[in-house]
Design an enzyme around this catalytic site. Structure first.
Site, PDB file in Angstrom:
ATOM      1  N   TYR A 106       1.883   9.698  27.192  1.00 26.34           N
ATOM      2  CA  TYR A 106       1.063   8.322  27.596  1.00 26.34           C
ATOM      3  C   TYR A 106       1.203   7.984  28.964  1.00 26.34           C
ATOM      4  CZ  TYR A 106       0.200   8.024  22.428  1.00 26.34           C
ATOM      5  OH  TYR A 106      -0.346   8.273  21.219  1.00 26.34           O
ATOM      6  N   ASN A 129     -10.290   5.884  20.433  1.00 24.88           N
ATOM      7  CA  ASN A 129     -11.114   6.746  20.663  1.00 24.88           C
ATOM      8  C   ASN A 129     -12.169   7.109  19.536  1.00 24.88           C
ATOM      9  OD1 ASN A 129     -12.515   9.411  21.324  1.00 24.88           O
ATOM     10  ND2 ASN A 129     -10.549  10.519  20.735  1.00 24.88           N
ATOM     11  N   CYS A 137      -7.719  13.139  21.336  1.00 27.59           N
ATOM     12  CA  CYS A 137      -6.685  11.904  21.692  1.00 27.59           C
ATOM     13  C   CYS A 137      -5.450  12.782  20.786  1.00 27.59           C
ATOM     14  CB  CYS A 137      -7.050  10.879  20.936  1.00 27.59           C
ATOM     15  SG  CYS A 137      -7.785  10.782  19.346  1.00 27.59           S
ATOM     16  N   HIS A 138      -5.623  13.500  19.980  1.00 31.41           N
ATOM     17  CA  HIS A 138      -4.317  14.296  19.205  1.00 31.41           C
ATOM     18  C   HIS A 138      -3.204  14.868  20.149  1.00 31.41           C
ATOM     19  CE1 HIS A 138      -7.183  17.466  19.173  1.00 31.41           C
ATOM     20  NE2 HIS A 138      -6.244  18.307  19.223  1.00 31.41           N
ATOM     21  N   GLU A 164      -3.525  24.311  17.397  1.00 31.27           N
ATOM     22  CA  GLU A 164      -3.881  24.637  18.671  1.00 31.27           C
ATOM     23  C   GLU A 164      -2.842  25.454  19.510  1.00 31.27           C
ATOM     24  OE1 GLU A 164      -5.126  21.228  20.907  1.00 31.27           O
ATOM     25  OE2 GLU A 164      -7.034  20.986  19.801  1.00 31.27           O
TER      26      GLU A 164
END
Length: 173
Positions: A106, A129, A137-138, A164
């Site tokens: 962040y 979001n 946003c993850h 991912e």
């Protein structure tokens, strides 16, 4: 920011490895992607008429989501209609710059916005979001590298990040 007072909204639901995803379009442009039980999920009546996934813009959204979940797509290329404050939109614009398989804190995101002391505000904007997964946003984590809040639930965040990065995660029921 475009007003949606007189805008036409439609929605459809598609399956995913993370549960059903509700896709919302405003004037034919994707404006929402919501998970079941998601924090800040608007009321169902705000989504407009439910239509088939064959109605625009949903075929291309569904195709790209399918390719993403198959591991064949790492960046989405879809027009988006994102409603929010100027600050929220600036945060969401930065989110799409986080490379697939990577994370930013962040604080790092706040620094990239030129507001290094705005980590909390960035976190609040991140949580609102409206187009999760596509606007990733993850991929935002705590300064210590720990998992912090995610509107879709921390379990989904962990699974998305693991997916991912190519790590297999066993989900306990």
């Amino acid at each position: 920011m475009r007003s949606t007072t007189n805008s036409a909204r439609t929605h459809t639901v598609v399956d995913s490895p993370y549960g059903p995803l509700t896709l919302v379009a405003t004037d034919g442009v994707l404006s929402g992607l919501y998970m079941t039980g998601q924090r800040h999920r608007p009321a169902e009546e705000c989504f407009g008429e439910r239509v088939a996934v064959t109605e625009e813009p949903f075929p291309e959204v569904a195709r790209q989501l399918s390719a993403y979940f198959a591991g064949e797509l790492t960046a989405f290329d879809l027009p988006l209609h994102l409603e929010g404050t100027e600050f929220q939109r600036s945060v969401w614009d930065q989110l799409v710059r986080i490379p697939y398989g990577e994370t930013w804190s962040y604080g790092e995101l706040a620094g990239r916005l030129g507001k290094p002391n705005a980590s909390r505000a960035v976190g609040l904007a991140n949580g609102k979001n409206p187009v999760g997964i596509i606007v990733p946003c993850h991929r935002v984590i705590g300064a210590s590298g720990g998992m912090t809040g995610y509107g879709g639930g921390l379990d989904r965040k962990v699974r998305l990040l693991a997916f991912e990065s190519g790590v297999q995660v066993r989900v306990l029921s």
